[in-house]
Scaffold this motif. Sequence first.
Motif: not given
Length: 176
Positions: A19-24, A46-48
């Motif tokens: 989640s955090s990586l996708s948001a970044l 987030e799934a990716a």
Amino acid sequence: MTFSTVTFKLEALKPEDASSLSALMISNGKSFQKYLPKTLEQNLSEAASKIYISNKNKATKNKTEFTFAIKDIETNAVAGLVTLKNIDYQLKQGEFAYCIGKKYSGKGWITQSIKAVSKFALEELGLKNLHILIHKTNLSSIQVAERCGFTWSKTLEKEFVSEKSNVDMELFELQY
């Protein structure tokens, strides 16, 4: 390999970082699109990001590539990534790719992370020659390379495929 300071830590990506990586990636999409289009493309949800993290962890297990999350100690949010890729154990060389969110830029986290992963590459993997490919307009990345002891080696013509064309990249090297 883990490395930490009072403000950030460097560690392997974990499934709970998705989640955090996708948001970044999404919040820095414009700047990451220019030089990290594939990484951005693989982290638009987030799934990716869960799939991306799983693939990166497999590569780490196989010692073909090592991707580390730069995480803010206070929030545990992913602030950036450092990847040691294109590893050739016969030639004893590897290449860095990295990014950091705008909000965390200018704090020295990338410089300290590259130094830590360079030490890991030398001591744990036996690499002797590390590369960073940088576009000549990416002055902050050039400064990171130089602060980490990398020196300009040559221009690689049409090395990087961008949205519109192939662009020249500058090769910076660190040799042990």
